[in-house]
Design a protein around this motif. Structure first.
Motif, PDB file in Angstrom:
ATOM      1  N   LYS A 220      33.350  31.388  50.435  1.00 47.18           N
ATOM      2  CA  LYS A 220      34.529  30.753  51.027  1.00 47.18           C
ATOM      3  C   LYS A 220      35.602  30.518  49.970  1.00 47.18           C
ATOM      4  CE  LYS A 220      32.091  28.652  54.808  1.00 47.18           C
ATOM      5  NZ  LYS A 220      31.171  27.623  55.124  1.00 47.18           N
ATOM      6  N   TRP A 221      36.845  30.600  50.429  1.00 44.48           N
ATOM      7  CA  TRP A 221      38.000  30.423  49.564  1.00 44.48           C
ATOM      8  C   TRP A 221      37.968  29.042  48.910  1.00 44.48           C
ATOM      9  CZ3 TRP A 221      41.432  33.497  47.485  1.00 44.48           C
ATOM     10  CH2 TRP A 221      42.553  32.932  46.893  1.00 44.48           C
ATOM     11  N   GLY A 222      38.226  28.989  47.599  1.00 36.78           N
ATOM     12  CA  GLY A 222      38.308  27.723  46.883  1.00 36.78           C
ATOM     13  C   GLY A 222      36.982  27.238  46.317  1.00 36.78           C
ATOM     14  N   THR A 223      35.894  27.929  46.609  1.00 34.29           N
ATOM     15  CA  THR A 223      34.591  27.509  46.093  1.00 34.29           C
ATOM     16  C   THR A 223      34.343  28.114  44.712  1.00 34.29           C
ATOM     17  OG1 THR A 223      33.427  29.374  47.100  1.00 34.29           O
ATOM     18  CG2 THR A 223      33.612  27.351  48.424  1.00 34.29           C
ATOM     19  N   ILE A 224      33.374  27.571  44.019  1.00 31.62           N
ATOM     20  CA  ILE A 224      33.004  28.103  42.700  1.00 31.62           C
ATOM     21  C   ILE A 224      32.504  29.545  42.846  1.00 31.62           C
ATOM     22  CG2 ILE A 224      31.379  27.851  40.786  1.00 31.62           C
ATOM     23  CD1 ILE A 224      31.516  24.822  41.259  1.00 31.62           C
ATOM     24  N   GLY A 225      31.780  29.800  43.928  1.00 34.16           N
ATOM     25  CA  GLY A 225      31.280  31.146  44.168  1.00 34.16           C
ATOM     26  C   GLY A 225      32.405  32.161  44.292  1.00 34.16           C
ATOM     27  N   ARG A 226      33.463  31.799  44.991  1.00 35.11           N
ATOM     28  CA  ARG A 226      34.610  32.701  45.158  1.00 35.11           C
ATOM     29  C   ARG A 226      35.288  32.937  43.812  1.00 35.11           C
ATOM     30  NH1 ARG A 226      37.294  34.597  49.716  1.00 35.11           N
ATOM     31  NH2 ARG A 226      39.010  35.872  49.019  1.00 35.11           N
ATOM     32  N   LYS A 227      35.417  31.877  43.019  1.00 33.72           N
ATOM     33  CA  LYS A 227      36.035  32.028  41.695  1.00 33.72           C
ATOM     34  C   LYS A 227      35.185  32.930  40.800  1.00 33.72           C
ATOM     35  CE  LYS A 227      38.550  27.757  42.025  1.00 33.72           C
ATOM     36  NZ  LYS A 227      38.697  26.385  41.661  1.00 33.72           N
ATOM     37  N   PHE A 228      33.860  32.809  40.929  1.00 36.15           N
ATOM     38  CA  PHE A 228      32.966  33.655  40.148  1.00 36.15           C
ATOM     39  C   PHE A 228      33.117  35.122  40.543  1.00 36.15           C
ATOM     40  CE2 PHE A 228      28.845  35.844  39.795  1.00 36.15           C
ATOM     41  CZ  PHE A 228      28.668  35.792  38.423  1.00 36.15           C
ATOM     42  N   THR A 229      33.098  35.405  41.839  1.00 30.36           N
ATOM     43  CA  THR A 229      33.227  36.802  42.276  1.00 30.36           C
ATOM     44  C   THR A 229      34.597  37.364  41.903  1.00 30.36           C
ATOM     45  OG1 THR A 229      33.921  36.154  44.503  1.00 30.36           O
ATOM     46  CG2 THR A 229      31.586  36.638  44.182  1.00 30.36           C
ATOM     47  N   ASP A 230      35.644  36.571  42.038  1.00 32.85           N
ATOM     48  CA  ASP A 230      36.974  37.029  41.639  1.00 32.85           C
ATOM     49  C   ASP A 230      37.027  37.320  40.142  1.00 32.85           C
ATOM     50  OD1 ASP A 230      37.797  36.787  44.255  1.00 32.85           O
ATOM     51  OD2 ASP A 230      38.905  34.915  43.942  1.00 32.85           O
ATOM     52  N   PHE A 231      36.390  36.469  39.336  1.00 32.60           N
ATOM     53  CA  PHE A 231      36.355  36.668  37.884  1.00 32.60           C
ATOM     54  C   PHE A 231      35.624  37.960  37.525  1.00 32.60           C
ATOM     55  CE2 PHE A 231      33.925  36.188  33.922  1.00 32.60           C
ATOM     56  CZ  PHE A 231      34.974  36.105  33.018  1.00 32.60           C
ATOM     57  N   VAL A 232      34.450  38.150  38.109  1.00 28.83           N
ATOM     58  CA  VAL A 232      33.648  39.342  37.787  1.00 28.83           C
ATOM     59  C   VAL A 232      34.375  40.615  38.200  1.00 28.83           C
ATOM     60  CG1 VAL A 232      31.514  40.591  38.321  1.00 28.83           C
ATOM     61  CG2 VAL A 232      31.431  38.162  37.824  1.00 28.83           C
ATOM     62  N   THR A 233      34.959  40.616  39.381  1.00 29.06           N
ATOM     63  CA  THR A 233      35.621  41.840  39.847  1.00 29.06           C
ATOM     64  C   THR A 233      36.945  42.105  39.138  1.00 29.06           C
ATOM     65  OG1 THR A 233      36.575  40.632  41.716  1.00 29.06           O
ATOM     66  CG2 THR A 233      34.528  41.857  42.109  1.00 29.06           C
ATOM     67  N   SER A 234      37.557  41.073  38.557  1.00 26.81           N
ATOM     68  CA  SER A 234      38.828  41.275  37.860  1.00 26.81           C
ATOM     69  C   SER A 234      38.645  41.557  36.367  1.00 26.81           C
ATOM     70  CB  SER A 234      39.736  40.055  38.040  1.00 26.81           C
ATOM     71  OG  SER A 234      39.188  38.942  37.369  1.00 26.81           O
ATOM     72  N   MET A 235      37.489  41.233  35.817  1.00 29.72           N
ATOM     73  CA  MET A 235      37.221  41.424  34.392  1.00 29.72           C
ATOM     74  C   MET A 235      36.762  42.864  34.135  1.00 29.72           C
ATOM     75  SD  MET A 235      36.946  39.547  31.645  1.00 29.72           S
ATOM     76  CE  MET A 235      35.890  38.802  30.466  1.00 29.72           C
ATOM     77  N   PRO A 236      37.489  43.620  33.323  1.00 34.61           N
ATOM     78  CA  PRO A 236      37.082  45.008  33.056  1.00 34.61           C
ATOM     79  C   PRO A 236      35.669  45.072  32.442  1.00 34.61           C
ATOM     80  CG  PRO A 236      39.292  44.599  32.232  1.00 34.61           C
ATOM     81  CD  PRO A 236      38.729  43.274  32.647  1.00 34.61           C
ATOM     82  N   GLY A 237      34.825  45.883  33.050  1.00 31.90           N
ATOM     83  CA  GLY A 237      33.469  46.082  32.541  1.00 31.90           C
ATOM     84  C   GLY A 237      32.435  45.071  33.010  1.00 31.90           C
ATOM     85  N   ALA A 238      32.870  43.979  33.613  1.00 29.16           N
ATOM     86  CA  ALA A 238      31.919  42.942  34.043  1.00 29.16           C
ATOM     87  C   ALA A 238      30.992  43.446  35.144  1.00 29.16           C
ATOM     88  CB  ALA A 238      32.650  41.688  34.498  1.00 29.16           C
ATOM     89  N   THR A 239      31.475  44.358  35.958  1.00 35.71           N
ATOM     90  CA  THR A 239      30.625  44.869  37.033  1.00 35.71           C
ATOM     91  C   THR A 239      29.560  45.834  36.519  1.00 35.71           C
ATOM     92  OG1 THR A 239      32.252  46.574  37.548  1.00 35.71           O
ATOM     93  CG2 THR A 239      32.324  44.546  38.870  1.00 35.71           C
ATOM     94  N   LEU A 240      29.632  46.209  35.254  1.00 35.60           N
ATOM     95  CA  LEU A 240      28.535  46.984  34.666  1.00 35.60           C
ATOM     96  C   LEU A 240      27.312  46.104  34.481  1.00 35.60           C
ATOM     97  CD1 LEU A 240      30.462  49.078  31.999  1.00 35.60           C
ATOM     98  CD2 LEU A 240      29.483  49.894  34.154  1.00 35.60           C
ATOM     99  N   VAL A 241      27.535  44.827  34.193  1.00 33.64           N
ATOM    100  CA  VAL A 241      26.438  43.885  33.985  1.00 33.64           C
ATOM    101  C   VAL A 241      26.039  43.219  35.296  1.00 33.64           C
ATOM    102  CG1 VAL A 241      25.713  41.811  32.749  1.00 33.64           C
ATOM    103  CG2 VAL A 241      27.156  43.480  31.602  1.00 33.64           C
ATOM    104  N   VAL A 242      27.026  42.783  36.072  1.00 35.49           N
ATOM    105  CA  VAL A 242      26.780  42.157  37.377  1.00 35.49           C
ATOM    106  C   VAL A 242      27.488  43.019  38.420  1.00 35.49           C
ATOM    107  CG1 VAL A 242      26.951  40.044  38.742  1.00 35.49           C
ATOM    108  CG2 VAL A 242      26.769  39.889  36.258  1.00 35.49           C
TER     109      VAL A 242
END
Length: 167
Positions: free
Chosen positions: A13-35
């Motif tokens: 859900k929007w505004g949750t820690i989980g949403r911020k985590f998924t947004d961070f991982v998908t926006s960080m170059p190379g992070a999706t190689l690990v997660v």
């Protein structure tokens, strides 16, 4: 929405820690190689919480209590089912079917790797933690075992575990 929830692909859900985590991982170059699947990771952790003896803690929320009072037994039925799965995993880890590693089963002279069988493999991990703790062997767990137990199939066998080893 039910299909996304069932396959652990539901967006937090929007505004949750989980949403911020998924947004961070998908926006960080190379992070999706690990997660590679951050939504799967979060949804599987949510599943493990809800389907465990800790599940009734959701009733601390006033909206969950109201739903429970109105006859919605979802929180309790999930907690009971998860507790039963943990009990079965604990019995397996303390039986002749327990493999050498926490994710292995010995059946009919063959060793079966249970890691592809999510979510049950997570219960085997927790059961092994309890068993090792009782026997005084908790120190024998490696960081790789802990990561595999917590993240289950979310770490890619090659890249994710290699990065974890290097960290």
């Amino acid at each position: 929405n039910k299909a996304l929830e069932f396959t652990f692909a539901e967006q937090p859900k929007w505004g949750t820690i989980g949403r911020k985590f998924t947004d961070f991982v998908t926006s960080m170059p190379g992070a999706t190689l690990v997660v590679p699947f951050p939504r799967f990771l979060l949804n599987s952790l949510k599943f493990q919480f809800e389907y465990s003896p800790l599940g009734p803690l959701k009733l601390l929320s006033s909206s969950e209590r109201a739903a429970f009072s109105a006859g919605n037994m979802e929180v309790m039925s999930r907690a009971i089912l998860g507790t039963a799965m943990f009990g079965a995993a604990y019995q397996i880890r303390n039986s002749e079917y327990a493999g050498e590693k926490w994710y292995e089963l010995n059946v009919g002279g063959k060793t079966i790797d249970m890691r592809p069988y999510n979510p049950f493999v997570s219960y085997l991990f927790v059961a092994d933690l309890v068993k090792k703790s009782k026997e005084g062997y908790l120190y024998k767990l490696t960081s790789k075992d802990i990561a595999m137990g917590i993240f289950s199939s979310n770490l890619r066998a090659g890249t994710g575990l290699y990065a974890l080893d290097k960290i």
